[in-house]
Enzyme design. Structure first.
Site, PDB file in Angstrom:
ATOM      1  N   CYS A 119      39.543  35.334  22.228  1.00  0.00           N
ATOM      2  CA  CYS A 119      40.176  36.596  22.613  1.00  0.00           C
ATOM      3  C   CYS A 119      40.703  37.260  21.357  1.00  0.00           C
ATOM      4  O   CYS A 119      40.837  36.608  20.320  1.00  0.00           O
ATOM      5  CB  CYS A 119      41.321  36.333  23.588  1.00  0.00           C
ATOM      6  SG  CYS A 119      41.802  37.826  24.493  1.00  0.00           S
ATOM      7  N   LYS A 194      40.219  36.689  35.992  1.00  0.00           N
ATOM      8  CA  LYS A 194      41.516  36.664  35.316  1.00  0.00           C
ATOM      9  C   LYS A 194      42.273  37.916  35.716  1.00  0.00           C
ATOM     10  O   LYS A 194      41.847  39.038  35.429  1.00  0.00           O
ATOM     11  CB  LYS A 194      41.322  36.619  33.804  1.00  0.00           C
ATOM     12  CG  LYS A 194      42.639  36.636  33.038  1.00  0.00           C
ATOM     13  CD  LYS A 194      42.415  36.506  31.553  1.00  0.00           C
ATOM     14  CE  LYS A 194      43.741  36.548  30.828  1.00  0.00           C
ATOM     15  NZ  LYS A 194      43.573  36.485  29.370  1.00  0.00           N
ATOM     16  N   ARG A 204      52.745  34.809  26.183  1.00  0.00           N
ATOM     17  CA  ARG A 204      52.616  35.897  25.205  1.00  0.00           C
ATOM     18  C   ARG A 204      53.649  35.764  24.096  1.00  0.00           C
ATOM     19  O   ARG A 204      53.386  36.141  22.950  1.00  0.00           O
ATOM     20  CB  ARG A 204      52.710  37.257  25.899  1.00  0.00           C
ATOM     21  CG  ARG A 204      51.462  37.517  26.722  1.00  0.00           C
ATOM     22  CD  ARG A 204      51.439  38.881  27.367  1.00  0.00           C
ATOM     23  NE  ARG A 204      50.310  38.973  28.291  1.00  0.00           N
ATOM     24  CZ  ARG A 204      50.139  39.967  29.153  1.00  0.00           C
ATOM     25  NH1 ARG A 204      51.017  40.943  29.211  1.00  0.00           N
ATOM     26  NH2 ARG A 204      49.091  39.971  29.948  1.00  0.00           N
ATOM     27  N   LYS A 247      42.398  32.395  37.072  1.00  0.00           N
ATOM     28  CA  LYS A 247      43.715  32.416  36.454  1.00  0.00           C
ATOM     29  C   LYS A 247      44.508  33.635  36.875  1.00  0.00           C
ATOM     30  O   LYS A 247      43.933  34.724  36.855  1.00  0.00           O
ATOM     31  CB  LYS A 247      43.473  32.400  34.943  1.00  0.00           C
ATOM     32  CG  LYS A 247      44.617  32.713  34.075  1.00  0.00           C
ATOM     33  CD  LYS A 247      44.107  32.727  32.684  1.00  0.00           C
ATOM     34  CE  LYS A 247      45.216  33.236  31.829  1.00  0.00           C
ATOM     35  NZ  LYS A 247      44.883  33.236  30.465  1.00  0.00           N
TER      36      LYS A 247
HETATM   37  C1  PBG Z   1      44.674  35.575  26.083  1.00  0.00           C
HETATM   38  C2  PBG Z   1      45.243  34.663  27.123  1.00  0.00           C
HETATM   39  C3  PBG Z   1      46.416  34.783  27.891  1.00  0.00           C
HETATM   40  C4  PBG Z   1      46.553  33.581  28.592  1.00  0.00           C
HETATM   41  C5  PBG Z   1      45.464  32.797  28.268  1.00  0.00           C
HETATM   42  N1  PBG Z   1      44.651  33.487  27.386  1.00  0.00           N
HETATM   43  C6  PBG Z   1      47.427  35.858  27.948  1.00  0.00           C
HETATM   44  C7  PBG Z   1      47.071  37.206  28.403  1.00  0.00           C
HETATM   45  O1  PBG Z   1      45.981  37.479  28.904  1.00  0.00           O
HETATM   46  O2  PBG Z   1      47.945  38.062  28.246  1.00  0.00           O
HETATM   47  C8  PBG Z   1      47.710  33.225  29.501  1.00  0.00           C
HETATM   48  C9  PBG Z   1      47.953  31.757  29.697  1.00  0.00           C
HETATM   49  C10 PBG Z   1      49.290  31.403  30.224  1.00  0.00           C
HETATM   50  O3  PBG Z   1      50.094  32.273  30.629  1.00  0.00           O
HETATM   51  O4  PBG Z   1      49.585  30.210  30.235  1.00  0.00           O
HETATM   52  N2  PBG Z   1      44.121  36.743  26.542  1.00  0.00           N
END
Ligand code: PBG
Length: 323
Positions: A119, A194, A204, A247
């Site tokens: 990401c 997601k 974050r 997720k």
């Molecule tokens: C990156 C990502 C996120 C999470 C996993 N990969 C954060 C987001 O999308 O803002 C969240 C994982 C968690 O809250 O444990 N994009």
């Protein structure tokens, strides 16, 4: 009473209950996340009680040895880069702490599965999951950058790349890029469904990845849409994903069940930082039993149809000290 059926017969003793238990949660089903930081000698919780572990290579290798010995399913790694940059040229340098950790892990615990998130949100100054121009997300350019990231991680030795950006077309492009670079052995765990969720808050802060303007609703999914979720995982399956990821986990159990019935791919669910944190906060307030509540969540996630679960609780189940 004359009852033809008495459900309690199968609940009477612990041995009988165990015999007829339909769902299991074992450490072998769980994948433990870590945030790999550029500094040396670090092993700390991003914030006390969050179970978000920030580590540098050496402590991470020690953790991996202990987790592998305990029978844990694997590691999910997130990179915290040494600096942020908004175009993809510097990605290899930005990824260096993560790629060197992966290489070190593959020297010591070679057969222990390593998953790594793909990401851009931690790597850019704006904190969005794709590249941005004039305030908008550039889908196709972002896919190219994500492919560069995936190939770098593959070169370091990762077993599975896990695109979590939610750009369109990234799974197919990533499969092609990996194959072209000679990494056909590297699998893709696609964050297929997601949601734009409130439950990522603690993460974050640990990954320093919060968006600096706007939000993620132009790429992450709205929680309201069941058919749209089905289209997402069908597309990722068609593009060559090896595993479909959902997720957050608890708010999407019905969608996991849909996929379990509509696809034969392995399914993964991510019990995210906010799902963990709310149990911790309630337990700390004396409102419920932490261990029983977190396991009950995991049971529900497995019962919905997830084969594996990314969980901040894996370490504790392996007997490692921590919150
Ligand atoms: C990156 C990502 C996120 C999470 C996993 N990969 C954060 C987001 O999308 O803002 C969240 C994982 C968690 O809250 O444990 N994009």
């Amino acid at each position: 009473m004359k009852l033809p059926v008495r459900m309690r017969r199968l609940r009477e003793t612990a041995a009988v209950r165990k015999l007829f238990q339909e769902t299991t949660v074992g450490l072998q089903n769980l994948v433990q996340p870590y945030f790999v930081v550029p500094e040396k000698g670090v092993k700390r919780e991003a914030k006390k009680g969050t179970a978000l572990w920030q580590v540098s290579t050496e402590p991470l290798v020690e953790e991996a040895v202990a987790l592998a010995r305990a029978g844990c399913g694997g590691l999910m790694l997130f990179g915290v880069p040494p600096f942020k940059h908004d175009t993809p040229e510097k990605l290899p340098e930005q990824l260096a702490p993560l790629t060197s950790a992966i290489t070190a892990l593959k020297k010591t615990t070679a057969s222990f599965p390593i998953f790594s998130d793909v990401c851009l949100c931690s790597y850019t100054t704006h904190g969005h999951c794709g590249l941005v121009k004039d305030g908008t997300i550039l889908n196709d350019e972002s896919v190219k950058a994500l492919c560069v990231q995936a190939v770098e991680l593959a070169r370091a030795g990762v077993d599975f790349v896990c695109p979590s950006d939610m750009m369109d077309g990234r799974v197919g492009a990533m499969r092609a890029a990996l194959d072209e670079a000679g990494f056909s052995r590297v699998g893709i765990v696609s964050y297929a469904v997601k949601m734009a969720s409130a439950f990522y808050g603690p993460f974050r802060a640990a990954a320093d990845s919060a968006p600096q303007f706007g939000d993620r609703t132009s790429y992450q999914m709205p929680a309201h849409n069941r058919r749209e979720a089905r289209r997402e995982w069908q597309l990722d399956e068609a593009e060559g994903a090896d595993v479909l990821l959902f997720k957050p986990a608890l708010t999407n159990l019905d969608l996991i069940r849909d996929a379990r019935e509509g696809s034969d791919l392995p399914l993964c669910a991510y019990q995210v930082s906010g799902e963990y944190a709310m149990v911790r906060a309630a337990a700390d307030a004396g409102l419920l039993d932490f261990e029983r509540a977190i396991i009950e969540q995991l049971v529900a996630i497995r019962r919905a149809g997830a084969d594996i679960v990314v969980s901040y609780h894996a370490r504790a189940m392996a007997g490692l000290a921590g919150p």
